[in-house]
Design an enzyme around this catalytic site. Sequence first.
Site, PDB file in Angstrom:
ATOM      1  CB  THR A  70      -0.922   0.007   1.243  1.00  0.00           C
ATOM      2  OG1 THR A  70      -1.807  -1.110   1.157  1.00  0.00           O
ATOM      3  CG2 THR A  70      -1.727   1.289   1.329  1.00  0.00           C
ATOM      4  CG  HIS A 198       0.856  -9.494   4.233  1.00  0.00           C
ATOM      5  ND1 HIS A 198      -0.443  -9.864   4.061  1.00  0.00           N
ATOM      6  CD2 HIS A 198       0.941  -8.223   3.808  1.00  0.00           C
ATOM      7  CE1 HIS A 198      -1.124  -8.842   3.557  1.00  0.00           C
ATOM      8  NE2 HIS A 198      -0.291  -7.834   3.385  1.00  0.00           N
ATOM      9  CB  THR A 234      13.545   3.652  13.393  1.00  0.00           C
ATOM     10  OG1 THR A 234      13.978   4.877  13.977  1.00  0.00           O
ATOM     11  CG2 THR A 234      14.466   2.528  13.816  1.00  0.00           C
ATOM     12  CB  CYS A 322     -10.480  -4.521  -0.720  1.00  0.00           C
ATOM     13  SG  CYS A 322      -8.803  -5.134  -0.705  1.00  0.00           S
TER      14      CYS A 322
HETATM   15  C1  LIG Z   1      -2.223  -7.188  -0.564  1.00  0.00           C
HETATM   16  C2  LIG Z   1      -2.056  -6.317  -1.739  1.00  0.00           C
HETATM   17  C3  LIG Z   1      -1.727  -4.966  -1.601  1.00  0.00           C
HETATM   18  C4  LIG Z   1      -1.596  -4.300  -0.252  1.00  0.00           C
HETATM   19  O1  LIG Z   1      -0.477  -4.755   0.406  1.00  0.00           O
HETATM   20  P1  LIG Z   1      -0.208  -4.412   1.960  1.00  0.00           P
HETATM   21  O2  LIG Z   1       1.175  -4.909   2.191  1.00  0.00           O
HETATM   22  O3  LIG Z   1      -1.226  -5.166   2.708  1.00  0.00           O
HETATM   23  O4  LIG Z   1      -0.299  -2.946   2.094  1.00  0.00           O
HETATM   24  C5  LIG Z   1      -1.560  -4.228  -2.741  1.00  0.00           C
HETATM   25  N1  LIG Z   1      -1.699  -4.778  -3.957  1.00  0.00           N
HETATM   26  C6  LIG Z   1      -2.013  -6.075  -4.136  1.00  0.00           C
HETATM   27  C7  LIG Z   1      -2.132  -6.625  -5.500  1.00  0.00           C
HETATM   28  C8  LIG Z   1      -2.202  -6.879  -3.032  1.00  0.00           C
HETATM   29  O5  LIG Z   1      -2.539  -8.156  -3.207  1.00  0.00           O
END
Ligand SMILES: *Cc1c(COP(=O)(O)O)cnc(C)c1O
Length: 398
Positions: A70, A198, A234, A322
């Site tokens: 994000t 993640h 940091t 989402c």
């Molecule tokens: C999960 C995802 C994000 C957001 O990632 P975060 O690390 O949760 O902020 C953005 N783009 C795509 C395609 C995702 O699958």
Amino acid sequence: MIYFDNNDTTQLHPDVLEAMLPFFKEKYANPASLHNMGLEADSAVDEAREKVAGLIGAKPKELIFTSGATESNNLAIMGSARARSKRKHLIISAVEHASVLNIAKRLEGEGYRVTKLPVDGLGYVSPDSLRDAIDEDTFLVSIIHANHEIGVIQDIKTLADITHERGAWFHTDAAQALGKIPFIVGDLGVDFASFNGHKLHGPKGVGGLFINRKTRPRRLMEGAPQEFELRPGTENVPGIIGFAKAIEIAVRDREEVAAYLKPLVKRLADGLSAIPHTFLNGPPPEERLPGNLNVTMLYIEGEAILMHLSNREICVSSGSACSSKSLTPSPVLTAIGLIHEEAHGAIRFSLSRFNTIEEVEEVIKKTVDVVELLRSMTAFIPELHSERQGGKGFYRER
Ligand SMILES: *Cc1c(COP(=O)(O)O)cnc(C)c1O
């Protein structure tokens, strides 16, 4: 519990946790500190940067660590707008993640022109539509690499080449791509690419942004000079170590994991296609992101299926992760031509290396049961859909 929601997030790989632990315990110093402990933390971050950069074919100076995809998407898009303020046109696709859609919306509110490229029935952006939309005012084109909902993989190289012919920069949201499909920045020709930990068995709250050395976005936050003065604060040292380890493992095992997932997804698709009035959203399994399936089951709500499966100890997503807490249908599903009822009946199954064929059989069986149960309680009006998606069989066409 059976966890089939790996495009939402994944479990930590045990080796990733192992690599992170010392940085929570004894190696806790701030990498900016000048004492031995600080220097040790600093070189661990440097090593992680070299490792990740090497795995994507970049130079270490071309990679900054962020809090996730994000933030990386925001920095690439807003930071490019600020750096190239004479150009006022942004191009994205209709199947972007909310973090791209909403920063584009903010720029629109500031007076920028935003073009949202349409996609075909499978979710592909056409290079011709980019050629038609791009002009001398375009500062950036941002197209998602592998889609989080329907697993469609875009032809990034072609789109990036068209973009460069017109002097614009090219960004791709590669959060779902890295570690699952081949990802080398030079082969793709991108100026920016966003990642996170993640989605590939790494930690949450950490990610990266590749920034081609020929480009430089404006930083969005002010602070100390970390991350080549592009991202103050940091460093999340344990997160960065875990992120790098997760990418290392994912890239190392990529082909093996894809080969492992193939028959699992094939069996799941076959099992679900036996349910009447059901169809696949996005491309056929062999073309899509490994592990991802998205299926519409007509005449019932995706949320109802999700809750009933959850009660049977199976985790999946409805329409879109989402938008799953709101009533608006997923913009990705409406972009491929689904009407509201069809988008609301969508369920995403996303598998990882930690899933098994036994789990697939269990999920098929319980999904069949749940769909039968819910349809027996619903007014069943097949005529509503006979002219639309429902009449065309399980696999879709462009
Ligand atoms: C999960 C995802 C994000 C957001 O990632 P975060 O690390 O949760 O902020 C953005 N783009 C795509 C395609 C995702 O699958």
